[in-house]
Scaffold this motif. Structure first.
Motif, PDB file in Angstrom:
ATOM      1  N   GLU A   1       0.831  -1.210   0.000  1.00  0.00           N
ATOM      2  CA  GLU A   1       0.000   0.000   0.000  1.00  0.00           C
ATOM      3  C   GLU A   1       0.863   1.257   0.000  1.00  0.00           C
ATOM      4  O   GLU A   1       0.588   2.214  -0.737  1.00  0.00           O
ATOM      5  N   MET A   2       1.913   1.254   0.784  1.00  0.00           N
ATOM      6  CA  MET A   2       2.800   2.418   0.842  1.00  0.00           C
ATOM      7  C   MET A   2       3.511   2.635  -0.491  1.00  0.00           C
ATOM      8  O   MET A   2       3.656   3.783  -0.946  1.00  0.00           O
ATOM      9  N   ILE A   3       3.926   1.555  -1.143  1.00  0.00           N
ATOM     10  CA  ILE A   3       4.624   1.668  -2.427  1.00  0.00           C
ATOM     11  C   ILE A   3       3.691   2.215  -3.507  1.00  0.00           C
ATOM     12  O   ILE A   3       4.054   3.117  -4.274  1.00  0.00           O
ATOM     13  N   ILE A   4       2.455   1.672  -3.562  1.00  0.00           N
ATOM     14  CA  ILE A   4       1.497   2.125  -4.582  1.00  0.00           C
ATOM     15  C   ILE A   4       1.106   3.579  -4.348  1.00  0.00           C
ATOM     16  O   ILE A   4       0.997   4.370  -5.291  1.00  0.00           O
TER      17      ILE A   4
ATOM     18  N   LYS B   1       2.906   5.852  -3.059  1.00  0.00           N
ATOM     19  CA  LYS B   1       4.056   6.706  -3.374  1.00  0.00           C
ATOM     20  C   LYS B   1       4.266   6.843  -4.878  1.00  0.00           C
ATOM     21  O   LYS B   1       4.488   7.943  -5.391  1.00  0.00           O
ATOM     22  N   PHE B   2       4.188   5.700  -5.599  1.00  0.00           N
ATOM     23  CA  PHE B   2       4.594   5.694  -7.007  1.00  0.00           C
ATOM     24  C   PHE B   2       3.432   5.658  -7.998  1.00  0.00           C
ATOM     25  O   PHE B   2       3.639   5.918  -9.177  1.00  0.00           O
ATOM     26  N   ALA B   3       2.218   5.317  -7.536  1.00  0.00           N
ATOM     27  CA  ALA B   3       1.064   5.283  -8.445  1.00  0.00           C
ATOM     28  C   ALA B   3      -0.174   5.813  -7.721  1.00  0.00           C
ATOM     29  O   ALA B   3      -1.108   5.056  -7.427  1.00  0.00           O
ATOM     30  N   PRO B   4      -0.191   7.109  -7.421  1.00  0.00           N
ATOM     31  CA  PRO B   4      -1.306   7.674  -6.646  1.00  0.00           C
ATOM     32  C   PRO B   4      -2.663   7.536  -7.336  1.00  0.00           C
ATOM     33  O   PRO B   4      -3.684   7.378  -6.661  1.00  0.00           O
ATOM     34  N   ALA B   5      -2.683   7.572  -8.683  1.00  0.00           N
ATOM     35  CA  ALA B   5      -3.958   7.420  -9.400  1.00  0.00           C
ATOM     36  C   ALA B   5      -4.523   6.019  -9.188  1.00  0.00           C
ATOM     37  O   ALA B   5      -5.725   5.848  -8.933  1.00  0.00           O
ATOM     38  N   LEU B   6      -3.677   5.027  -9.278  1.00  0.00           N
ATOM     39  CA  LEU B   6      -4.106   3.645  -9.032  1.00  0.00           C
ATOM     40  C   LEU B   6      -4.518   3.480  -7.583  1.00  0.00           C
ATOM     41  O   LEU B   6      -5.514   2.811  -7.292  1.00  0.00           O
TER      42      LEU B   6
END
Length: 204
Positions: free
Chosen positions: A100-103, A105-110
């Motif tokens: 969850e933290m990675i997404i 950070k790197f894919a806020p739209a998703l």
């Protein structure tokens, strides 16, 4: 060869969605678009791929009867298998939090499109089911457990992407009013499950 057999079976014959109907809540809710389905499917695959091997190591070296003999022969009779549920859930929750933290950070739209269903991967029954199936089947090695985890994740990913693609096409179809929405989705899921039953004829 056994690793390949386990991998293929997990994708097609023992598919988490179509054979066991595990993880149906997020499967039905997120399968409205292929983009969001792909994102969630990859997240579930990643969590399965990491959590099941970790749970295998916990089971082999800490939880099952006699697993602690590597520390000392005094612990040969210790059986911590009653802690399996809580240990597996804690492991899965930790990995999901990392994803969850990675997404975010790197894919806020998703991250926004997945909404509440991203943290709910922690209680997705397909993830816990993968760990419990691994425990029940007593895989002989970490490689077999990893092959099962990866196959299960890819099977879940294929299932949700296939349904999302069909649901996108259904927007341009003349679906009877009483069946629009979840009604036709349940019918599609049942038909896809029947289709996947044909893979049971594969001899591995």
């Amino acid at each position: 060869m056994e690793h390949i057999n386990i991998f293929i079976k997990a994708i097609f014959i023992e598919n988490m969605i179509f054979a066991y109907f595990l993880g149906m809540c997020s499967y039905l809710a997120i399968s409205k678009t292929v983009k969001s389905a792909l994102g969630l499917g990859l997240a579930v695959t990643f969590v399965l791929f990491i959590s099941v091997p970790v749970c295998y190591l916990l089971e082999k070296y800490i939880l099952k009867a006699g697993a602690l003999r590597w520390i000392s022969t005094e612990y040969e009779t210790v059986d911590l298998s009653f802690l399996s549920f809580i240990m597996f859930i804690a492991t899965i929750a930790s990995i999901v939090q990392l994803v969850e933290m990675i997404i975010e950070k790197f894919a806020p739209a998703l991250y926004s499109s997945l909404g509440i269903f991203l943290p709910l991967i922690a209680v997705n029954c397909s993830i816990l089911g993968g760990a419990l199936f691994m425990q029940e089947r007593e895989y002989a090695s970490l490689g077999e457990a990893t092959a099962f985890a990866l196959g299960s994740g890819i099977g879940w990913l294929l299932a949700i992407i296939a349904l999302a693609a069909i649901r996108e096409k259904l927007r341009y179809s003349n679906v009877p009013a009483p069946l629009r929405g979840l009604g036709i989705t349940f019918i599609l899921t049942g038909l896809m499950a029947i289709a996947f039953m044909s893979f049971m004829g594969i001899s591995l």
